[in-house]
Design a protein around this motif. Sequence first.
Motif, PDB file in Angstrom:
ATOM      1  N   LEU A   1       0.829  -1.203   0.000  1.00  0.00           N
ATOM      2  CA  LEU A   1       0.000   0.000   0.000  1.00  0.00           C
ATOM      3  C   LEU A   1       0.865   1.255   0.000  1.00  0.00           C
ATOM      4  O   LEU A   1       0.683   2.162  -0.823  1.00  0.00           O
ATOM      5  CB  LEU A   1      -0.894  -0.029   1.247  1.00  0.00           C
ATOM      6  N   GLY A   2       1.830   1.294   0.927  1.00  0.00           N
ATOM      7  CA  GLY A   2       2.679   2.480   1.070  1.00  0.00           C
ATOM      8  C   GLY A   2       3.505   2.725  -0.174  1.00  0.00           C
ATOM      9  O   GLY A   2       3.644   3.865  -0.631  1.00  0.00           O
ATOM     10  N   CYS A   3       4.056   1.657  -0.749  1.00  0.00           N
ATOM     11  CA  CYS A   3       4.881   1.821  -1.938  1.00  0.00           C
ATOM     12  C   CYS A   3       4.039   2.304  -3.103  1.00  0.00           C
ATOM     13  O   CYS A   3       4.451   3.197  -3.846  1.00  0.00           O
ATOM     14  CB  CYS A   3       5.564   0.524  -2.317  1.00  0.00           C
ATOM     15  N   SER A   4       2.859   1.730  -3.262  1.00  0.00           N
ATOM     16  CA  SER A   4       2.023   2.159  -4.388  1.00  0.00           C
ATOM     17  C   SER A   4       1.689   3.632  -4.238  1.00  0.00           C
ATOM     18  O   SER A   4       1.870   4.423  -5.168  1.00  0.00           O
ATOM     19  CB  SER A   4       0.726   1.360  -4.432  1.00  0.00           C
ATOM     20  N   ILE A   5       1.232   3.988  -3.031  1.00  0.00           N
ATOM     21  CA  ILE A   5       0.847   5.386  -2.834  1.00  0.00           C
ATOM     22  C   ILE A   5       2.054   6.296  -2.979  1.00  0.00           C
ATOM     23  O   ILE A   5       2.004   7.343  -3.632  1.00  0.00           O
ATOM     24  CB  ILE A   5       0.190   5.563  -1.453  1.00  0.00           C
ATOM     25  N   GLY A   6       3.167   5.891  -2.377  1.00  0.00           N
ATOM     26  CA  GLY A   6       4.374   6.721  -2.451  1.00  0.00           C
ATOM     27  C   GLY A   6       4.823   6.908  -3.881  1.00  0.00           C
ATOM     28  O   GLY A   6       5.193   8.012  -4.294  1.00  0.00           O
ATOM     29  N   PHE A   7       4.781   5.831  -4.637  1.00  0.00           N
ATOM     30  CA  PHE A   7       5.226   5.886  -6.026  1.00  0.00           C
ATOM     31  C   PHE A   7       4.300   6.785  -6.840  1.00  0.00           C
ATOM     32  O   PHE A   7       4.751   7.708  -7.534  1.00  0.00           O
ATOM     33  CB  PHE A   7       5.255   4.467  -6.588  1.00  0.00           C
TER      34      PHE A   7
ATOM     35  N   VAL B   1      -1.824  -1.782   9.341  1.00  0.00           N
ATOM     36  CA  VAL B   1      -1.453  -1.688   7.929  1.00  0.00           C
ATOM     37  C   VAL B   1      -1.377  -0.222   7.501  1.00  0.00           C
ATOM     38  O   VAL B   1      -0.450   0.191   6.802  1.00  0.00           O
ATOM     39  CB  VAL B   1      -2.454  -2.469   7.052  1.00  0.00           C
ATOM     40  N   VAL B   2      -2.331   0.570   7.979  1.00  0.00           N
ATOM     41  CA  VAL B   2      -2.315   1.994   7.616  1.00  0.00           C
ATOM     42  C   VAL B   2      -1.074   2.675   8.181  1.00  0.00           C
ATOM     43  O   VAL B   2      -0.391   3.442   7.494  1.00  0.00           O
ATOM     44  CB  VAL B   2      -3.600   2.684   8.106  1.00  0.00           C
ATOM     45  N   ILE B   3      -0.745   2.376   9.426  1.00  0.00           N
ATOM     46  CA  ILE B   3       0.450   2.975  10.025  1.00  0.00           C
ATOM     47  C   ILE B   3       1.687   2.559   9.235  1.00  0.00           C
ATOM     48  O   ILE B   3       2.559   3.365   8.923  1.00  0.00           O
ATOM     49  CB  ILE B   3       0.568   2.556  11.500  1.00  0.00           C
ATOM     50  N   THR B   4       1.757   1.278   8.898  1.00  0.00           N
ATOM     51  CA  THR B   4       2.891   0.778   8.130  1.00  0.00           C
ATOM     52  C   THR B   4       2.997   1.513   6.804  1.00  0.00           C
ATOM     53  O   THR B   4       4.076   1.989   6.417  1.00  0.00           O
ATOM     54  CB  THR B   4       2.705  -0.727   7.865  1.00  0.00           C
ATOM     55  N   ALA B   5       1.885   1.635   6.122  1.00  0.00           N
ATOM     56  CA  ALA B   5       1.894   2.310   4.820  1.00  0.00           C
ATOM     57  C   ALA B   5       2.344   3.756   4.976  1.00  0.00           C
ATOM     58  O   ALA B   5       3.156   4.262   4.201  1.00  0.00           O
ATOM     59  CB  ALA B   5       0.503   2.252   4.199  1.00  0.00           C
ATOM     60  N   LEU B   6       1.853   4.398   6.015  1.00  0.00           N
ATOM     61  CA  LEU B   6       2.185   5.802   6.260  1.00  0.00           C
ATOM     62  C   LEU B   6       3.672   5.973   6.515  1.00  0.00           C
ATOM     63  O   LEU B   6       4.289   6.954   6.087  1.00  0.00           O
ATOM     64  CB  LEU B   6       1.388   6.267   7.490  1.00  0.00           C
ATOM     65  N   ILE B   7       4.257   5.002   7.214  1.00  0.00           N
ATOM     66  CA  ILE B   7       5.680   5.121   7.529  1.00  0.00           C
ATOM     67  C   ILE B   7       6.534   4.853   6.302  1.00  0.00           C
ATOM     68  O   ILE B   7       7.537   5.510   6.083  1.00  0.00           O
ATOM     69  CB  ILE B   7       6.050   4.156   8.682  1.00  0.00           C
ATOM     70  N   CYS B   8       6.125   3.885   5.474  1.00  0.00           N
ATOM     71  CA  CYS B   8       7.057   3.504   4.411  1.00  0.00           C
ATOM     72  C   CYS B   8       6.811   4.233   3.108  1.00  0.00           C
ATOM     73  O   CYS B   8       7.560   4.048   2.167  1.00  0.00           O
ATOM     74  CB  CYS B   8       7.107   1.990   4.223  1.00  0.00           C
TER      75      CYS B   8
ATOM     76  N   MET C   1      14.328   2.257  -6.831  1.00  0.00           N
ATOM     77  CA  MET C   1      14.511   0.986  -6.129  1.00  0.00           C
ATOM     78  C   MET C   1      15.253   1.177  -4.811  1.00  0.00           C
ATOM     79  O   MET C   1      15.022   0.429  -3.856  1.00  0.00           O
ATOM     80  CB  MET C   1      15.254  -0.016  -7.021  1.00  0.00           C
ATOM     81  N   ALA C   2      16.110   2.167  -4.737  1.00  0.00           N
ATOM     82  CA  ALA C   2      16.736   2.464  -3.442  1.00  0.00           C
ATOM     83  C   ALA C   2      15.657   2.879  -2.454  1.00  0.00           C
ATOM     84  O   ALA C   2      15.690   2.490  -1.276  1.00  0.00           O
ATOM     85  CB  ALA C   2      17.789   3.565  -3.598  1.00  0.00           C
ATOM     86  N   GLY C   3      14.680   3.623  -2.938  1.00  0.00           N
ATOM     87  CA  GLY C   3      13.557   4.000  -2.088  1.00  0.00           C
ATOM     88  C   GLY C   3      12.775   2.787  -1.626  1.00  0.00           C
ATOM     89  O   GLY C   3      12.362   2.700  -0.476  1.00  0.00           O
ATOM     90  N   VAL C   4      12.599   1.827  -2.525  1.00  0.00           N
ATOM     91  CA  VAL C   4      11.878   0.607  -2.163  1.00  0.00           C
ATOM     92  C   VAL C   4      12.650  -0.156  -1.079  1.00  0.00           C
ATOM     93  O   VAL C   4      12.056  -0.670  -0.130  1.00  0.00           O
ATOM     94  CB  VAL C   4      11.670  -0.285  -3.406  1.00  0.00           C
ATOM     95  N   ARG C   5      13.956  -0.182  -1.205  1.00  0.00           N
ATOM     96  CA  ARG C   5      14.757  -0.894  -0.193  1.00  0.00           C
ATOM     97  C   ARG C   5      14.633  -0.231   1.172  1.00  0.00           C
ATOM     98  O   ARG C   5      14.578  -0.902   2.202  1.00  0.00           O
ATOM     99  CB  ARG C   5      16.220  -0.960  -0.634  1.00  0.00           C
ATOM    100  N   ILE C   6      14.615   1.102   1.170  1.00  0.00           N
ATOM    101  CA  ILE C   6      14.417   1.788   2.451  1.00  0.00           C
ATOM    102  C   ILE C   6      13.009   1.489   2.961  1.00  0.00           C
ATOM    103  O   ILE C   6      12.805   1.240   4.146  1.00  0.00           O
ATOM    104  CB  ILE C   6      14.615   3.313   2.295  1.00  0.00           C
ATOM    105  N   ALA C   7      12.049   1.469   2.046  1.00  0.00           N
ATOM    106  CA  ALA C   7      10.648   1.303   2.443  1.00  0.00           C
ATOM    107  C   ALA C   7      10.392  -0.064   3.063  1.00  0.00           C
ATOM    108  O   ALA C   7       9.671  -0.165   4.054  1.00  0.00           O
ATOM    109  CB  ALA C   7       9.730   1.516   1.242  1.00  0.00           C
ATOM    110  N   ILE C   8      10.987  -1.111   2.524  1.00  0.00           N
ATOM    111  CA  ILE C   8      10.685  -2.440   3.073  1.00  0.00           C
ATOM    112  C   ILE C   8      11.182  -2.532   4.509  1.00  0.00           C
ATOM    113  O   ILE C   8      10.523  -3.110   5.378  1.00  0.00           O
ATOM    114  CB  ILE C   8      11.272  -3.585   2.194  1.00  0.00           C
ATOM    115  N   VAL C   9      12.314  -1.896   4.757  1.00  0.00           N
ATOM    116  CA  VAL C   9      12.848  -1.908   6.122  1.00  0.00           C
ATOM    117  C   VAL C   9      11.934  -1.115   7.051  1.00  0.00           C
ATOM    118  O   VAL C   9      11.570  -1.571   8.132  1.00  0.00           O
ATOM    119  CB  VAL C   9      14.288  -1.350   6.118  1.00  0.00           C
TER     120      VAL C   9
END
Lengths: 253, 253, 304, 255, 255
Positions: free
Chosen positions: A69-75, A122-129, A176-184
């Motif tokens: 969710l977070g990655c899709s929205i962030g992207f 899930v919402v908190i997670t998405a918001l953080i990443c 993709m660097a952003g994705v790597r930060i996001a998964i963490v």
Amino acid sequence: MQRRLPSLALLLALLAGWEAVVRLAGISALVIPAPSAVFAVLWSGLVTPGFLWQHIWVTGAETLLGFALGCSIGFVCGLVLGEVEPLRRLLWPYVLATQVVPKLALGPIFIIWFGFGMTSTVVITALICFFPLLENTMTGLQAATPEKRDLFRMLGARQWQTLLRLKIPSGLPVIMAGVRIAIVLALVGAVVGEFIGGSEGLGASIIAAQGMMDSTLMFALFIAIAAMGLLFYQLTLIIERWLLRGWLKGTIT
Amino acid sequence: MQRRLPSLALLLALLAGWEAVVRLAGISALVIPAPSAVFAVLWSGLVTPGFLWQHIWVTGAETLLGFALGCSIGFVCGLVLGEVEPLRRLLWPYVLATQVVPKLALGPIFIIWFGFGMTSTVVITALICFFPLLENTMTGLQAATPEKRDLFRMLGARQWQTLLRLKIPSGLPVIMAGVRIAIVLALVGAVVGEFIGGSEGLGASIIAAQGMMDSTLMFALFIAIAAMGLLFYQLTLIIERWLLRGWLKGTIT
Amino acid sequence: AQSLDKVAVAGWSKPISEITNLLAEPDKGFFKAQGIDLGYIPGAGGGSAITNMLSGAAQVAFTDPASFYRALDWGEKLVAIYNIYPQNVFNVVSPVDRGIKTPADLKGKTIGVYSLSSGTRQNLQVLLHQVGLTEADVTIKVAGLLNFAPVIQGQVDATAATDTGLYVGKLKGLGEVNVINVKDSLNVPSDMFVVTKAYYNANKPLLRRFLVAYRDSAAWMIAEPEEAAKIAINRSINGRNEKVNLEIIKIRNISAQSETTKAKGLGHFDVGLLQKGADTFLALGLIKAKLEITQVVKSDLIPE
Amino acid sequence: MSTDTAFFSVDRVSHAYEDGAAVLRAIDWSIPAGAFHCLVGRSGCGKTTLLKLVAGLVQATEGGVRIEGQAIQGPSPKVGFVFQTPALLEWLSVIDNVLLPISLHRRVQVADRGTAAELLELVGIADLAKRHPGQLSGGQQSRAALARALVTSPPALLMDEPFAALDAITREELQDDLLRLVALRRTTVLFVTHDIAEAVYLGDRVAVMDQGKIALTASIDLAKPRVCDCRYDPHFTAHCQKIRSAMTLHTVELD
Amino acid sequence: MSTDTAFFSVDRVSHAYEDGAAVLRAIDWSIPAGAFHCLVGRSGCGKTTLLKLVAGLVQATEGGVRIEGQAIQGPSPKVGFVFQTPALLEWLSVIDNVLLPISLHRRVQVADRGTAAELLELVGIADLAKRHPGQLSGGQQSRAALARALVTSPPALLMDEPFAALDAITREELQDDLLRLVALRRTTVLFVTHDIAEAVYLGDRVAVMDQGKIALTASIDLAKPRVCDCRYDPHFTAHCQKIRSAMTLHTVELD
Ligand SMILES: Nc1ncnc2c1ncn2[C@@H]1O[C@H](COP(=O)(O)OP(=O)(O)OP(=O)(O)O)[C@@H](O)[C@H]1O
Ligand SMILES: Nc1ncnc2c1ncn2[C@@H]1O[C@H](COP(=O)(O)OP(=O)(O)OP(=O)(O)O)[C@@H](O)[C@H]1O
Ligand SMILES: [Mg+2]
Ligand SMILES: [Mg+2]
């Protein structure tokens, strides 16, 4: 496997050192538990009776859902805000505000909006990443050289085509660097979300273990979380390599 | 200022909507306070008697110290791990582990290691904000084109010179995206650090307000934090613009 | 099958072993027997129990008097309907060599608390107040939930804790300690069921059934601690060790009973003590207005 | 100066980059439909800038450009452009790079792949179709870029030194191929080169640019279709000499 | 084939890129100190690859390269390189780009700035010293890259089509300047070009490469120092013709 050996050796050395310090200095298990004790707990959590799996499953699901969710929205936000300058000026302060306000304290509001259980987490997670992806997407979109932009203008590409076919591929390594930060951050987010309002999951278990002053279990939970983090990170690396396969060809290095 | 107008207008609209909802729906002030009440508290916190300044000062100092520490370490680690492949293989799992283990839960252990007060918070802040810089630095270092690498090899540049004079400037836009993520996370880190072990600062104040069930004060603190976040972010933008001034010249866009 | 009435309890904690009587609902069905479908909303502290209830996520709050006083002080219309733990469970623990035997000995010492918003801190304040001290006379440190670690490490002189906390601390090798119990100074209850006045007025029969069910569950836990300890293994998030469960449940069983409950039955209040607690809070400046406890404590729903 | 039959008409166009002095000064030019015009000039005189202006990539500070009588607002779909640098997309194979102009507008069909393969054959890199740009030599890259510009058969082509990175022989082959192709398709071409002989060989008309002005325009009255031999025609040499002296003239003036 | 006085000796060097067939096949070559050798060949025949190999930027699959008798391990500080693309650093001004080779090794002195300014004057972009690369035309960029390679006065120069982006006149001026400079400094030069006349005008010796092999080497026996007029010398034309036919020959063979 061979290439992982030094890292594993270091791990064993660290563990041995830790065990020795704990035993020789007689440090209370409350302060720092011995690794042997931690692994005993881990064993009982994972093998018999295996009470950890349920929590691992919950946290894993929350992490991946929140990450997706977070990655899709962030992207998507990165694309939109990166392309539409007035919208960026309008919304940027709010994006920043969502990031700096501590999620831990937002608990009650989330409960009102999203109810209890996984949704809130899930919402908190998405918001953080979502923020690292947003930032890196916006930065990545700038990577295309002026000549290539001119090419696309010349070819009569629409804005969305330039985005899709030029700017995104050009910026892919940065995105993709952003994705790597996001998964963490997603894993961190899921655990923090459970701190607030979870009754299951590794984060909720940590709070419970703290309440019981069970440092040994706490460390076992840390290890489980760290292992999950490593696993998820490796998965994103594999996805990244697949996405960048076109990129890598013919770069003489 | 003119360019900020739409954003401000949106803010006022949001605040008005919030006030209306709270009043009409009769939501308890313990759950979500009315913005008018929040601003009254904010006024008393900032103007008379101004009890907030002390906390803002503490949190600001922790944020900036942790940010400076975390960014320096993240940047240097990014350089070292980006350049020395065996070291990366050796240490990467540990770097990830430090990131995914929840700082909130490590808090008590940090207190044991680093004592009470600012040190613990600064360490937590640094730990939280160093990862985006690490990732983005490592990614940014890959940005230099093969021709330019060949040029530097041909000119007999040492590894550190190639790093300093080619790879870092080439990757600067990506590295700066990492810095922008880091400043935001630094503020979050400082607040979370204070949740755990602070007796001063905005984070500690949030917990204290929570203890007093003073949601109005809590929201006022959120606003103070958001304002700090916006301010810090703007500062990094100014620094970035200065660092990238060479970059921007002659890019026809 | 008749349709069940939904009642959700907003707790102050995650589903931990000391509330096994609530968590045992799927096994024992005390609430179902009363036609109630029980829910449990986890919380982080008594304050969050009340806000979760006010936000509509739950109907009943499982909270402490301090949070209750505060919410009343903020103008919320609440009533307390059941005295869950009439005994005060808070204490101050210090190693024997610090020589802290009475509350007065705390003057000038460094004392750990869970967090600035926790019951440990508020009860410490109450304790200090009883001997004419204030927080200014001691140094408060936020030590987190592992608050015995700094005691062992010597980073604080004493720590504010609870009876169950002290028990597990001892299990973890706390060593010889002096314990000052808050209940010896002012035995304010530890936890109560609180509802909004509106809900109270509208749902008296349902709440009555709810309290009957809770009373039955509490009585069961008092009568069958071994069974409860077994159930806690799977139902609670921290109950992997049956022996520890048993001890904690026994400790909680003790705090669920008092002279008043022995005289009147489980769940009854000692209004005088609650009033004293509120007055102390007012004196400490923790609340701003004088509370009339008789107005906000309703014993009429408590089962005979 | 613009006429009704002109494909491109450039009317008193001037241009200055943000920081600097004028790069183009009151350029007038008109290219009839189907004509092949060449532009030569010393490095830095403003050839690329003029070409981008005609393409609509750069805004004129003064004056304007019309395509078939219409004032241009931006890049026109009728015009193909070969940039001075190849500007290939690193993440696509050569064939996909060539197909890019098509794939941006519709689904690529088998026939398109055939066209692309033919063009790669024409420019002599058919066997490299599956490679990525990073795996090509400099000249191969610029040939791929050429094929990309040709794949949509645009009515007009703007070419910025497309053969600069090629050896003499490949270049001559491609010159002939290009002439054949544009004659067939009746393409209007504006071709920038720094090779005077190339300009004379290719162009119906050659313009010499100097410091942002058109210093000379010359009609090349050699027979068409041109064949390799005409390079040794004395007329050819005379044209070259004339253009060369127009280019040197100014330098002499300056000294 | 290598001799004691050779600056570069290339001994049976072969090279293949990871994926592909052989790009260089058993190349033997020796360049005496102070000589000016030219390499011509069709696009994609392997010129850049050979140059990078001699520079030590690319590892030979077989055989080896020696500089002054020493087998090379990597790039040598004695060798300057002009790449086929300008490869300027976007974030530095032109003058700072030119000074880069010095600034990597020591503090830049006033004298160095003087040298750099002189070289910019030589290549004709003195007035653009403060600009950034993005603000230069294509030819101006390649001239800046040329100045950068010359600024340290390296004993040897490897040049990969340095004048490809330049107009005929600027190119001729720079050819003369380059010849003067390398004669003065006694620089050993290996010069890749696709312009046969340029190779003959500049080189003491010209090699023709074809599909990774040296197809022909020819000594150019024209008088030195060469002046512009020698281009019209019948000897000159004969050399050009010979080289040209060596380049075409193979194509004929193939057909
Ligand atoms: N990274 C690579 N991977 C595979 N093949 C390559 C790579 N780089 C170059 N080649 C191939 O090697 C051959 C020689 O390339 P090279 O760049 O040396 O040619 P060149 O003679 O310099 O050509 P040009 O005059 O066009 O610059 C070409 O056919 C090219 O396709
Ligand atoms: N972005 C820019 N900002 C300022 N000046 C520029 C910019 N781009 C080009 N110039 C200047 O404009 C002039 C014309 O540039 P242009 O690229 O049109 O030259 P050109 O004729 O194509 O040269 P070449 O043959 O070298 O490619 C040059 O003197 C150049 O320095
Ligand atoms: Mg140009
Ligand atoms: Mg080449």
